[in-house]
Scaffold this active site. Structure first.
Site, PDB file in Angstrom:
ATOM      1  CB  CYS A 133      -0.924  -0.003   1.215  1.00 38.18           C
ATOM      2  SG  CYS A 133      -1.939   1.468   1.314  1.00 38.18           S
ATOM      3  CB  CYS A 136      -0.676   2.491   4.022  1.00 39.81           C
ATOM      4  SG  CYS A 136      -2.159   1.829   3.298  1.00 39.81           S
ATOM      5  CG  ASP A 137       3.076   1.175   4.435  1.00 38.34           C
ATOM      6  OD1 ASP A 137       2.621   1.660   5.491  1.00 38.34           O
ATOM      7  OD2 ASP A 137       2.850   0.010   4.069  1.00 38.34           O
TER       8      ASP A 137
END
Ligand code: NAP
Length: 308
Positions: A133, A136-137
Site C-alpha cells: 500500500c 499507507c506507507d
C-alpha cells in the site's frame, strides 16, 4: 431473534450502494462491514475516474460519503468480520463468532484482498520495508530507492504515487509489455523517476533488520542479479475474500463467486446475491462495483416480493 430482510456482507462501493438502495426500499438493511470498513478504496489515494467528482476525490473520503448516504436512510452497521454462513435453509444464517443473524436474503460484497508473490522473505519483511500500500506507507520512504512489482494499473499507480517521496522507483515486471491502461502506462513511462526491469521475476527480498534489495532472475536469459532498494511494494492484483464461503456457494477455481443468471446477481443459492469485486474478474472498478451493488439490492427486492 428478529429476521432481517437483507444482510449485506462487506462495505466497499458494492456493499454500501446495495445498502443505499435497500434502505430506500424500506428493507432496513444490516451491513456487516468487517473490521476494516470501506474496502480497497481506503488504501487508495486520488480517485480520478469516479463520475461526479471532476476534480478527483481521495478514496477514504469517497467511502465516507457512501457510508453516510447509506446511514441517512436507516442502514444499520456492524464493524466485525463474518466468520461463517449457513445457506442450507431458506432462512440464511450469518455468524460473527458466536453471534448468529438470520435473514431472508444475503448480499455478498466482500471484495478482494492483496495478492502476494508468495515468498517467505516477502512476509518476513512485512512492515519492515515490504508493503502492498503506497498510500499507507509511501511517506516512510523519503529519498529512498524503491521497487514496485507488477505490470497492471495498480503497479503504475503505486509507482507514480511513490515518486512523490522516493529518489527512484524501479518497476519489476515478469513480461516485456504492461497490462496497465494506456494513460497509466504513459504516465509511468514519462516519469523521470521511474525505470523498468522487464521479463524478470523476484526470487527473494534481501536485508537483515530492514529491506536492502531483492534478488531477481531474468526469465529470458536466466541471469540472476540484485536490485538495491529500501522499500519493496507488491502490486500484482487481488484475490477474492471468499474463504468463509467455501462449500457454501458456487465459487470458480480462483475463488470468485459464480453468478448463475447474468446480468442478475443471483448466485447458486436462491436468496443469496453477490456484487462487486467478489464476483468480478473483468472490470473491478469502484463504479462497476457500485453498479452491481445497486443491481443486487433490486434483485433482493424482487426476490422478497416473490416470497409473498
Ligand atoms: P491486474 O490488472 O490483474 O494486474 C496484475 C499485474 O501483476 C499483471 O501485470 C500481472 O502480470 C502481474 N502479476 C500477477 N501475479 C504475479 C506474480 N505472482 N508475480 C509477478 N507478477 C504478477 O491487477 P491490478 O493492477 O491490481 O488491477 C486490477 C483492476 O483494478 C484492473 O481492472 C485495473 O484497471 C483496476 N485499477 C484501476 C486503477 C485506476 O484506474 N486508477 C488503479 C488500480 C487498479 P501479467 O501481466 O503477466 O499477467
Amino acid at each position: 431473534m428478529s429476521v432481517e430482510n437483507v444482510i449485506i456482507i462487506g462495505s466497499g462501493p458494492a456493499g454500501y450502494t446495495a445498502a443505499i438502495y435497500a434502505a430506500r426500499a424500506n428493507l432496513n438493511p444490516l451491513v456487516i462491514e468487517g473490521y476494516q470498513s470501506g474496502g480497497l478504496l481506503m488504501l487508495t489515494s486520488e480517485v480520478e475516474n469516479f463520475p461526479g467528482f471532476p476534480k478527483g476525490i481521495q478514496g477514504p473520503e469517497l467511502m465516507s460519503h457512501f457510508r453516510a448516504q447509506a446511514e441517512r436512510f436507516g442502514t444499520r452497521f456492524i464493524q466485525k468480520n463474518v466468520t461463517d454462513v449457513d445457506f442450507s435453509k431458506s432462512l440464511k444464517r450469518v455468524m460473527i463468532e458466536n453471534e448468529v443473524h438470520e435473514a431472508k436474503t444475503v448480499i455478498v460484497s466482500t471484495g478482494a484482498a492483496t495478492k502476494w508473490i508468495g515468498l517467505e522473505s516477502e512476509q518476513r519483511f512485512l512492515g519492515k520495508g515490504v508493503s502492498s500500500c503506497a498510500t499507507c506507507d509511501g511517506a516512510f520512504f523519503r529519498d529512498a530507492k524503491l521497487v514496485v512489482v507488477g505490470g497492471g494499473d495498480s503497479a503504475m499507480e503505486e509507482a507514480n504515487f511513490l515518486t512523490r517521496f522516493a529518489s527512484h522507483v524501479t518497476v519489476i515486471h515478469r513480461r516485456d509489455t504492461l497490462k496497465a491502461s494506456k494513460i497509466m502506462q504513459d504516465r509511468a513511462k514519462s516519469n523521470p523517476k521511474i525505470s523498468f526491469i522487464w521479463d524478470t521475476e523476484v526470487l527473494e527480498v534481501l536485508g537483515d533488520d530492514a529491506v536492502k534489495g531483492c534478488r531477481v532472475r531474468n526469465l529470458k536469459t536466466g541471469q540472476v542479479s540484485e536490485v538495491p532498494c529500501e522499500g519493496f511494494f507488491v502490486a500484482i492484483g487481488h484475490e477474492p475474500n471468499t474463504a468463509f464461503l467455501k462449500g457454501k456457494i458456487d465459487l470458480d477455481t480462483k475463488g470468485y463467486v459464480v453468478l448463475n443468471d447474468r446480468p442478475t446477481t443471483k448466485t447458486s443459492i436462491p436468496g443469496v446475491f453477490a456484487a462487486g469485486d467478489v464476483q468480478d474478474t473483468v472490470y473491478r472498478q469502484a463504479i462497476t462495483a457500485a453498479a452491481s451493488g445497486c443491481q443486487a439490492a433490486i434483485d433482493v427486492e424482487r426476490y422478497l416480493e416473490s416470497l409473498h
